[in-house]
Structure formats: structure tokens, C-alpha cells
Design an enzyme around this catalytic site. Structure first.
Site, PDB file in Angstrom:
ATOM      1  N   ASP A 140       0.828  -1.207   0.000  1.00 35.15           N
ATOM      2  CA  ASP A 140       0.000   0.000   0.000  1.00 35.15           C
ATOM      3  C   ASP A 140       0.868   1.266   0.000  1.00 35.15           C
ATOM      4  O   ASP A 140       1.825   1.376   0.767  1.00 35.15           O
ATOM      5  CB  ASP A 140      -0.884  -0.069   1.249  1.00 35.15           C
ATOM      6  CG  ASP A 140      -1.794   1.128   1.429  1.00 35.15           C
ATOM      7  OD1 ASP A 140      -1.986   1.890   0.468  1.00 35.15           O
ATOM      8  OD2 ASP A 140      -2.322   1.283   2.541  1.00 35.15           O
ATOM      9  N   HIS A 191      -3.584   4.030   6.694  1.00 36.98           N
ATOM     10  CA  HIS A 191      -2.503   3.569   5.830  1.00 36.98           C
ATOM     11  C   HIS A 191      -1.155   3.910   6.459  1.00 36.98           C
ATOM     12  O   HIS A 191      -0.972   4.979   7.052  1.00 36.98           O
ATOM     13  CB  HIS A 191      -2.611   4.208   4.443  1.00 36.98           C
ATOM     14  CG  HIS A 191      -3.954   4.037   3.816  1.00 36.98           C
ATOM     15  ND1 HIS A 191      -4.272   2.961   3.015  1.00 36.98           N
ATOM     16  CD2 HIS A 191      -5.078   4.785   3.890  1.00 36.98           C
ATOM     17  CE1 HIS A 191      -5.527   3.056   2.623  1.00 36.98           C
ATOM     18  NE2 HIS A 191      -6.038   4.156   3.138  1.00 36.98           N
TER      19      HIS A 191
END
Length: 676
Positions: free
Chosen positions: A310, A489
Site C-alpha cells: 500500500d 494507511h
């Protein structure tokens, strides 16, 4: 995608709580907008709006088309709006696989007649790279393909009328006989939102954690599709399941803003590859289930061929914080509120929803859930035990009028200013049950997704006009309160720590815009991956791997499929261009009625203008347009049959020149000829 030339660019009732078989533990591894199409057939059909390129020269020469090109320079062409395999994205980053040179559309060729018996693996992103949302990836090895995720994205300002965008599965449909499974990393809509459109095309088992599959089932319940075979996997047990002849799947727990998030680990004949999904490290998560770093360390010791991680927050230095740090802030804001409290968050952010439930209990307030997605998601999670709601806490939104304002909390969607979301309708006075009152406290517990800034500003303005008090990430310093949001994230150093732990041979940044992926690639190099072994890819790129090599191959189709109402894929770039033209310069329609026998006009041409000019105040221009139409009919050779399609093309050009010369605008022009 903009060029980047910097040297540093680097419906079942049973529910997925017990669906299908439990995965067993194994040891095996136009043209001017408004120009009619040349395919127009017959006088009684309005011509298609934009069938040709605007730059095509008309019979009077290229000057007129060139003149009007400038007026429409802001309108994107077909390939801009719907990327295709022929529209090679610009990628001159040093991580593009060709040392910064623009990649060729053709795959590199080895020596003729050379046989390579090494196992080969193809990694093919179909969405989520160079963009936010629409995450989907296909992994192919020999005669087997595994799909990872199938999300949607919301449309941009240049896609009017479109509800949302899903990945293009053309390549997978051509190779449907190879598709063996779908793997879900977590239940956010940018990873499962396209399930109702994609699952029916591939009747294969769907693998994922318990909650992830529950969200997929919720998506499918809105579509009349055959129930797939659910394969629930427990990431805490390190279960492994064989898929086809070439894949062995394991799910590894990661932390994110939704429970049961996982990374997908695929062991293949070429080596082990990992797709992290969305993740952030959280040593003390609210659900008590931290990311399984020990398992990632073990995988690194076993040997990992490719890590795909990610990228979304790689533009933030340092480490992300635990979500637990926002608990004191929420409790503080609940205690400050003197009237009603309205809290907005993503309905699928399950840990955030539980935090708000707990805060309402501490403050002695009742809680009302508003919005269809909020109600259905909370219902699913309560049934499966992921959310715990004390008895008597919830009230119907219709009943809050019977409670004192200081005993009411409302949880709703709308943190991104989405049209028709609950909070947006409250802000405009359109909500059936909730009208904003002066003194209402509204807490935004999400950051603004890039691209939604204007919508959120408009929403906040409307709420404050009604007298609401706003608390958000933007007001932390202004109003002296603690953090109300922690991202889902990993930051730059978090990603670096994972790279150092896994020690992959090759590395691919995923999930994020181009600059996010470049920063991610730089981190990988900083933490030990060779620069030439890091690949920044675009949707449609193919990374071909062997146990020792990796290189980009020939691209595959990976555009976007637009969903507009019940239509899927029938809205393309040419349609969007017409919509943009109508929204920009309006429509100018000419209706001419002619005699079938003589071909002459039997009445004065009718002119209809919508969004272009107000006809009562522009009679001179309208009369000149009518005169131009009459002149065009008089020029025809009545002794020969008229090709109405070509005639309307010429008429459109002539009227277009007239209107542009008088107004410097280029409306969509629709000539219609009726024979009587």
C-alpha cells in the site's frame, strides 16, 4: 496521467459468518461536441452528438475546425476519459522498469527458438494504481489466474452523470477458463464495491476473512446473482489452501480502519508473492487484534519473491499513530457538546463506529443511526459480533424529537460531501427527519479524500450557515482539541519497516496516486531493495517474473467501465464528451420539415436552444441561423436524391461557424430533417 520527468521520480440468509466450506488447513504449498455522427441514418433520426474528431476538416477547409478547437481545448478526448491499451500512460520514473525510458507497448523478445523452462508468473493490476479506489489485481501462473479484490471508484468532475467506475475485466473474460478464485483483502468499497458486476462473470470460490466476505455478500444481495461458494479463512490460524495447480493461498492479519483486514500471500512455482491490501501498523488496536508482524518475519525468512505494498500515505514521514489516541478527543468533544451531537464517518470503519458507540454510552446519550449504509453495516457487524451495542442505546431517528437535545447523538455518513448522503441532506434542509439547529455539534472523524476538498468545504459552509459547531482535523489547532482522525494507511517509515522485515527480491508499490507510489518506491530502495528491482506500474502493465528475474511485458486492457443507472459500460468517452459540451455551451437544435416529393422546406425551420442563448433576447442570431438553414436547402440539387446524413453534417458545420463567429461558443448542434 500527467508526464513526470523529474530525475527523482522514483443474498444468502446464512451469511458469510458460516458460508460455504471452511477453508482447510494444509501444509502444501467527435468531433466537435454536437456534430452529428456520419453513421446518422435517414432524415427522421436526430444525429448522434459527437461521432467524429473535432479536428476533422469540413468541406470549407481545416480553418473552421481549427478555429473551434481552441474553444473546446478544455474538453478531454475519448482516450483521456476512457484509458485503453493503446493509450500508453506516461511513466518516465527511474522505477518504470526501463531505467526511466518510456516503456514500449511490445514486450521484450528473447533470442529466437530459445526455450525457457523456468516457471513464469504474471502480475497484472487492473485498478488502484495511479488512482484512489477501483482496486483490483490479477495474478496468472501457467493455466491459473487468481483475482485479488474488485473495488469501485467515484467519478470525477469530467464524468458527469456517472454513478461510479469499476475495473475493465476484458483480459479476464478472454481467459475466463483460467480464473480459479477471487481473494478479498478487506471489506471497504474501494476493494469490494464492484462485486455485483464482476462476480457473476466468474463463478469461482471467493476467499477472505469472515467480515470481508460478509461485506461482499451484502454487495451481492442487491443483485440477482447466483450465490458464490464462500471460503472463510482465519488469518490467525495461518490456514493455507491450494487453488488450482499453481497457487497456495494464506491470509495474514493486518490492521486497518475495518476489522478482519488481511494481506494475501500466494505461493507459486516461481516464488512467494504478497499483496498487503490496505494496512497500517497499530500496536494497540481498538479491536485488540494487532498486525501479525511475526508472520511477516517468518515469510521473509522463508523467502519472498515479490512484495506489493500500500502506497496511500507514503507522502507522510515517520510512523502513523494508533487509533486509540483519538478516544480521549472524542470523549472530550462529547462532554463539551451542550446540544445535539452529529458524528460522521465511513460506515465501513467498524472500529470508529464502535468508538462512537462507547463515547455515547459514557456521555449518557442515546444514539440514532442515519443512512442506509450505516444501518446495514452496523446490522451485519452486530450479528457477527464485530460491534457491541448495549441494550437500550439505539433509538429510531424519528424518535429523537422526544428526547432532550443534550441526550441525542446521531451517527451518519457524508464526511466526503457525497451527493444525497445523510449529512449533505441535513445541511441543505432536505433531510426528512433531521434539520440542523444552531448549537448542534458536528464531528468529522475522517480526513478528506483527495479530490473531495470542494465538496467538503461546501458542506461545512452550509452546516455553519445553519449555526452548527464544526470539529474536524482542520480545527485541531484552531479550537485546541486533540486528534479526531488517524489514517488507515502506513506512513513512510512504517512501509520501510515492513520492507526490512520481509526482505523481498522484487517490490511493487500499489494502491495510490503516482506520487504516492514514487515515494513508496524510494522507501523500498532506502530499506534494502535494489533500485532496478523496484517497479512502478500503471493499470494494464504486466510484470513477468521468474524465480530470478522480473521485467515488464506487453500491456493488457485496463481502462474504466462506467456505471450510470442500470447501464454498465454503455457510457464511454464520446458520451461524456457530449455531456460536457451540453454542460459547457448548451444545445442548439434545428428542426426542418421538407416535402417528401419536392424536397423543399414546407415551413420555417424551428430553432430550439437549451443552455446556449435566451432566444427572446437573441432574435437576430436566431433569424440568421434560420436564413442559413434556408440557404443550405436552396443550394441542394433537387434533381438528385439527397444524402441526408451528409447534408446534416454540412449544415451542422455551417451553423457552427455562424454561431461561433457571433458568440465564440460551440454548442452541441443537432440538425433534424423531417419528411412529410
Amino acid at each position: 496521467m500527467e508526464p513526470n520527468k523529474s530525475n527523482n521520480n522514483p443474498g444468502r440468509k446464512a451469511g458469510p459468518g458460516k458460508p460455504g466450506k471452511q477453508a482447510s488447513s494444509q501444509n502444501s504449498a467527435g468531433s466537435a461536441p454536437g456534430r452529428p455522427s456520419q453513421n446518422a441514418s435517414g432524415p427522421n433520426q436526430p444525429p448522434a452528438g459527437a461521432g467524429n474528431s473535432r479536428g476533422q476538416a469540413s468541406r470549407s477547409g481545416g480553418q473552421r475546425s481549427g478555429r473551434r478547437r481552441g474553444a473546446m481545448s478544455g474538453v478531454k478526448n475519448h482516450t483521456d476519459l476512457v484509458p485503453s491499451v493503446d493509450a500508453m500512460p506516461v511513466n518516465k520514473s527511474v522505477f518504470n522498469g526501463t531505467a526511466g525510458a518510456q516503456q514500449s507497448k511490445r514486450s521484450p523478445r528473447g533470442p529466437a527458438n530459445q526455450v525457457n523452462r523456468e516457471p513464469r508468473l504474471k502480475v497484472m493490476p487492473l485498478g488502484g494504481l495511479g488512482e484512489i479506489g477501483k482496486n483490483m489485481m490479477a495474478i496468472e501462473c501457467n493455466n491459473d489466474i487468481v483475482i485479488i479484490d474488485m473495488g469501485f471508484a467515484f467519478p470525477g468532475n469530467d464524468q458527469p452523470g456517472v454513478d461510479y467506475i469499476i475495473p475493465d475485466t476484458t483480459y479476464l473474460e478472454r481467459n475466463k477458463h483460467k480464473v480459479r478464485a477471487i481473494v478479498i483483502t478487506h471489506g471497504h468499497m474501494d476493494h469490494v464495491g464492484a462485486a455485483g458486476y464482476i462476480v457473476p462473470k466468474f463463478p469461482v470460490p471467493i476467499y477472505g476473512s469472515r467480515l470481508s466476505l460478509a461485506f461482499v455478500e451484502k454487495q451481492l444481495s442487491e443483485f440477482k446473482v447466483q450465490t458464490p461458494k464462500w471460503m472463510v479463512m482465519d488469518p490467525d490460524k495461518h490456514e493455507r489452501v491450494q487453488i488450482g495447480a499453481n497457487f497456495n493461498l494464506e491470509l495474514v492479519r493486518v490492521t486497518h480502519t475495518i476489522a478482519d483486514s488481511t494481506a494475501a500471500v500466494l505461493r507459486t512455482p516461481a516464488g512467494t508473492i504478497i499483496n498487503t491490501g490496505d494496512w497500517r501498523p497499530d500496536p494497540d488496536p481498538l479491536d485488540g487484534k494487532p498486525m501479525d508482524f511475526n508472520r511477516f518475519r517468518e515469510l521473509g525468512e522463508e523467502g519472498v519473491l515479490l512484495l506489493m505494498s500500500d502506497s496511500t500515505s507514503c507522502d507522510h514521514p515517520g510512523h502513523t499513530a494508533s487509533e486509540r489516541i483519538i478516544v480521549p478527543t472524542i470523549d472530550d468533544l462529547f462532554s463539551r457538546a451542550e446540544n445535539r451531537l452529529i458524528v460522521t464517518c465511513f460506515s465501513s470503519s467498524i472500529t470508529r463506529v464502535q468508538l462512537i458507540i462507547d463515547a455515547a454510552v459514557k456521555a449518557g446519550r442515546k444514539l440514532a443511526l442515519v443512512g442506509r449504509s450505516t444501518l446495514t453495516n452496523v446490522e451485519v457487524c452486530v450479528k457477527l459480533g464485530y460491534i457491541k451495542v448495549p441494550v437500550g442505546l439505539l433509538v429510531r431517528i424519528q424518535d429523537i424529537v422526544n428526547l432532550p437535545d443534550n441526550k441525542v447523538t446521531i451517527l451518519c455518513t457524508g464526511s466526503q460531501g457525497e451527493n444525497n448522503s445523510a449529512l449533505v441532506r441535513m445541511s441543505t434542509g432536505d433531510h426528512q427527519n433531521v434539520k440542523i439547529k444552531p448549537g448542534d455539534t458536528i464531528i468529522f472523524t475522517n480526513s478528506v479524500i483527495p479530490g473531495n476538498e470542494k465538496s467538503v468545504v461546501d458542506l461545512v459552509d452550509n452546516l455553519m450557515r445553519e449555526g452548527a459547531l464544526i470539529y474536524s482535523r482542520a480545527t485541531e489547532q484552531l479550537k485546541g482539541h486533540g486528534p479526531v482522525h488517524v489514517g488507515g494507511h502506513g506512513f513512510r517509515d512504517d512501509v520501510g519497516d515492513l520492507v526490512a522485515l520481509v526482505k523481498p527480491r522484487f517490490y511493487v508499490p500499489i494502491h495510490g496516486e503516482f506520487h504516492h507510489m514514487v515515494y513508496n518506491a524510494e522507501v523500498a530502495v532506502e530499506y534494502g531493495v535494489k533500485r532496478e528491482d523496484v517497479f512502478i506500474m500503471d493499470n494494464g502493465d504486466v510484470l513477468e517474473l521468474t524465480p530470478t528475474t522480473a521485467q515488464k511485458g506487453a500491456r493488457i486492457p485496463a481502462g474504466m467501465v462506467m456505471v450510470d443507472g442500470s447501464g454498465v459500460g454503455d457510457v464511454e468517452g464520446v458520451v461524456l464528451r457530449d455531456r460536457l459540451a451540453m454542460g459547457g455551451d448548451g444545445v442548439f437544435m434545428i428542426v426542418a420539415t421538407v416535402s417528401r416529393k419536392t424536397g423543399r422546406l414546407v415551413s420555417s425551420p424551428d430553432i430550439i436552444s437549451r443552455g446556449f442563448i435566451y432566444m427572446k433576447e437573441n432574435e437576430e442570431l436566431v433569424n440568421k441561423a434560420r436564413a442559413e438553414v434556408r440557404q443550405a436547402f436552396e443550394k441542394r440539387n433537387l434533381k438528385e436524391p439527397t444524402d441526408w446524413a451528409k447534408f446534416k453534417l454540412r449544415l451542422r458545420d455551417d451553423i457552427g461557424d455562424l454561431l461561433y463567429s457571433k458568440t465564440k461558443r460551440s454548442p452541441m448542434i443537432l440538425p433534424v430533417v423531417n419528411e412529410v
